[in-house]
Design a protein around this motif. Sequence first.
Motif, mmCIF file in Angstrom:
data_model
loop_
_atom_site.group_PDB
_atom_site.id
_atom_site.type_symbol
_atom_site.label_atom_id
_atom_site.label_comp_id
_atom_site.label_asym_id
_atom_site.label_seq_id
_atom_site.Cartn_x
_atom_site.Cartn_y
_atom_site.Cartn_z
ATOM 1 N N GLY A 1 0.747 -1.163 0.032
ATOM 2 C CA GLY A 1 0.136 -0.041 -0.241
ATOM 3 C C GLY A 1 0.719 1.306 -0.196
ATOM 4 N N PHE A 2 2.034 1.092 -0.225
ATOM 5 C CA PHE A 2 3.021 2.275 -0.525
ATOM 6 C C PHE A 2 3.209 2.765 -1.685
ATOM 7 N N LEU A 3 3.477 4.088 -1.734
ATOM 8 C CA LEU A 3 3.814 4.837 -3.119
ATOM 9 C C LEU A 3 5.233 4.641 -3.497
ATOM 10 N N LYS A 4 5.549 4.119 -4.622
ATOM 11 C CA LYS A 4 6.819 4.236 -4.965
ATOM 12 C C LYS A 4 7.506 5.624 -5.505
ATOM 13 N N LEU A 5 8.440 6.184 -4.703
ATOM 14 C CA LEU A 5 8.654 7.697 -5.027
ATOM 15 C C LEU A 5 10.201 7.782 -5.632
ATOM 16 N N SER A 6 10.547 8.477 -6.332
ATOM 17 C CA SER A 6 11.932 8.901 -6.678
ATOM 18 C C SER A 6 12.330 9.971 -6.113
ATOM 19 N N ILE A 7 13.684 10.223 -5.507
ATOM 20 C CA ILE A 7 14.154 11.295 -5.125
ATOM 21 C C ILE A 7 15.347 11.524 -5.990
ATOM 22 N N HIS A 8 15.252 12.508 -6.852
ATOM 23 C CA HIS A 8 16.471 12.875 -7.776
ATOM 24 C C HIS A 8 16.590 14.378 -7.982
ATOM 25 N N SER A 9 17.784 14.750 -8.671
ATOM 26 C CA SER A 9 17.957 15.962 -9.243
ATOM 27 C C SER A 9 17.832 15.904 -10.843
ATOM 28 N N TRP A 10 17.713 17.203 -11.570
ATOM 29 C CA TRP A 10 17.801 17.270 -12.837
ATOM 30 C C TRP A 10 18.892 18.053 -13.097
ATOM 31 N N LEU A 11 19.747 17.372 -13.954
ATOM 32 C CA LEU A 11 20.753 18.307 -14.532
ATOM 33 C C LEU A 11 20.557 18.736 -15.934
ATOM 34 N N ILE A 12 20.900 20.012 -16.226
ATOM 35 C CA ILE A 12 20.541 20.805 -17.451
ATOM 36 C C ILE A 12 21.820 21.150 -18.022
ATOM 37 N N GLU A 13 22.219 20.660 -19.183
ATOM 38 C CA GLU A 13 23.132 21.021 -19.994
ATOM 39 C C GLU A 13 22.973 21.807 -21.111
ATOM 40 N N ILE A 14 23.412 23.096 -21.372
ATOM 41 C CA ILE A 14 23.137 23.869 -22.424
ATOM 42 C C ILE A 14 24.276 25.203 -22.388
ATOM 43 N N GLY A 15 24.709 25.362 -23.761
ATOM 44 C CA GLY A 15 25.691 26.390 -24.010
ATOM 45 C C GLY A 15 26.794 26.078 -23.448
ATOM 46 N N GLY A 16 27.292 25.087 -22.804
ATOM 47 C CA GLY A 16 28.469 25.082 -22.148
ATOM 48 C C GLY A 16 28.343 25.056 -20.541
ATOM 49 N N ARG A 17 26.968 25.304 -20.059
ATOM 50 C CA ARG A 17 26.492 25.535 -18.642
ATOM 51 C C ARG A 17 25.876 24.339 -18.233
ATOM 52 N N LYS A 18 26.078 24.023 -17.069
ATOM 53 C CA LYS A 18 25.751 22.713 -16.332
ATOM 54 C C LYS A 18 24.955 23.436 -14.982
ATOM 55 N N ILE A 19 23.646 23.139 -14.882
ATOM 56 C CA ILE A 19 22.569 23.405 -13.953
ATOM 57 C C ILE A 19 22.112 22.526 -13.315
ATOM 58 N N LEU A 20 21.976 22.475 -11.970
ATOM 59 C CA LEU A 20 21.549 21.332 -11.128
ATOM 60 C C LEU A 20 20.181 21.862 -10.465
ATOM 61 N N ILE A 21 18.948 21.132 -10.776
ATOM 62 C CA ILE A 21 17.693 21.573 -10.216
ATOM 63 C C ILE A 21 17.322 20.496 -9.047
ATOM 64 N N ASP A 22 17.370 20.889 -7.807
ATOM 65 C CA ASP A 22 17.100 20.217 -6.592
ATOM 66 C C ASP A 22 17.955 19.370 -6.258
ATOM 67 N N THR A 23 18.455 19.256 -4.951
ATOM 68 C CA THR A 23 19.520 18.493 -4.642
ATOM 69 C C THR A 23 19.398 17.301 -3.461
ATOM 70 N N CYS A 24 18.103 16.956 -3.496
ATOM 71 C CA CYS A 24 17.735 15.738 -2.718
ATOM 72 C C CYS A 24 18.015 15.851 -1.222
ATOM 73 N N ILE A 25 18.579 14.668 -0.539
ATOM 74 C CA ILE A 25 18.774 14.798 0.861
ATOM 75 C C ILE A 25 20.208 14.798 1.269
ATOM 76 N N SER A 26 21.171 14.032 0.519
ATOM 77 C CA SER A 26 22.491 14.184 0.926
ATOM 78 C C SER A 26 22.967 12.792 2.094
ATOM 79 N N ASN A 27 24.076 12.835 2.045
ATOM 80 C CA ASN A 27 24.673 12.067 3.034
ATOM 81 C C ASN A 27 25.000 12.526 4.200
ATOM 82 N N HIS A 28 25.084 11.760 5.305
ATOM 83 C CA HIS A 28 25.776 11.911 6.594
ATOM 84 C C HIS A 28 24.621 13.038 7.537
ATOM 85 N N LYS A 29 23.506 13.426 6.999
ATOM 86 C CA LYS A 29 22.783 14.190 7.702
ATOM 87 C C LYS A 29 21.702 13.652 8.546
#
Length: 292
Positions: A53-81
């Motif tokens: 009865g549980f939802l299956k959910l992903s925790i992820h970021s999106w990496l955008i690459e355009i014009g030589g730029r790298k942009i990260l959208i949302d940064t999840c939870i992280s380690n050791h916290k």
Amino acid sequence: MTTARIGAATITRIEETYGLFFEARSFFADWRDETVAEHMAWLAPDHFDPASGFLKLSIHSWLIEIGGRKILIDTCISNHKSRKARPFWDNLDTPYLERLAAAGAKPEEIDMVMCTHLHVDHVGWNTRLDNGRWVPTFPNAKYVFGKTDYEYFLNLDRDPQKGPAIGGALRDSVLPIVEAGLCHMVDGAQAIEENISIEPSPGHTPGHFVIRLESSSAKAYFAGDVIHHAIQVYHPHWNSFACLDPEPARRSRRKLLEDCAGSGALLAPQHFGAPHLCHIDHKGEGFTPRFA
């Protein structure tokens, strides 16, 4: 690794975790087995586990690459916290940075980090532990935070009856960025770069924003938590337990779905199960997902 092309841009999903975290009935107050029965053929196994009865959910970021730029959208939870309120996120040890590198981006190569809102599962990798201190993970990046969210959670954090805010994430994942002078506060609809703009989408949090990517007549919306789960495409009036202000949350969700259905834009959510991306089509007066 989920990837897509948006005009001249490439977007890549960077997974942190993907699993069964929340019971569906607890996550959505409106969840009824009879209501979702007609969707079970596509819900299981990538979006819902009928046995638990549980939802299956992903925790992820999106990496955008355009014009030589790298942009990260949302940064999840992280380690050791320490995240005692959510044991399944407590003191994680995942190969997130290795996955980011495999996608072609080392931490020092990230030019910009954008957090759609400041909840614990969207700000974590802003910082990493270094000799007992939380330091910016992406030292050369500009971090884009919503000013309204920041002020709201800062006030909570300063209240001895309510703090620490965001389960401690304000202190270990947001304030170190502000103190390092890497933060760019935004408020209201605006262009951030040539191909990227933000649109306010309040409700889930006061200062939540949706990110729009446009290139060569193609478009994608990065939804943050305006929409958590694909079942909400069919039931956009369903709010999660974490939506702070119910009616604005519903309005923001419906607007996002209308914008996607009306423009053909790709929807890039932060928590959808596989295949993690979809288009939105009109279906009568409602909507249906068309998975990429």
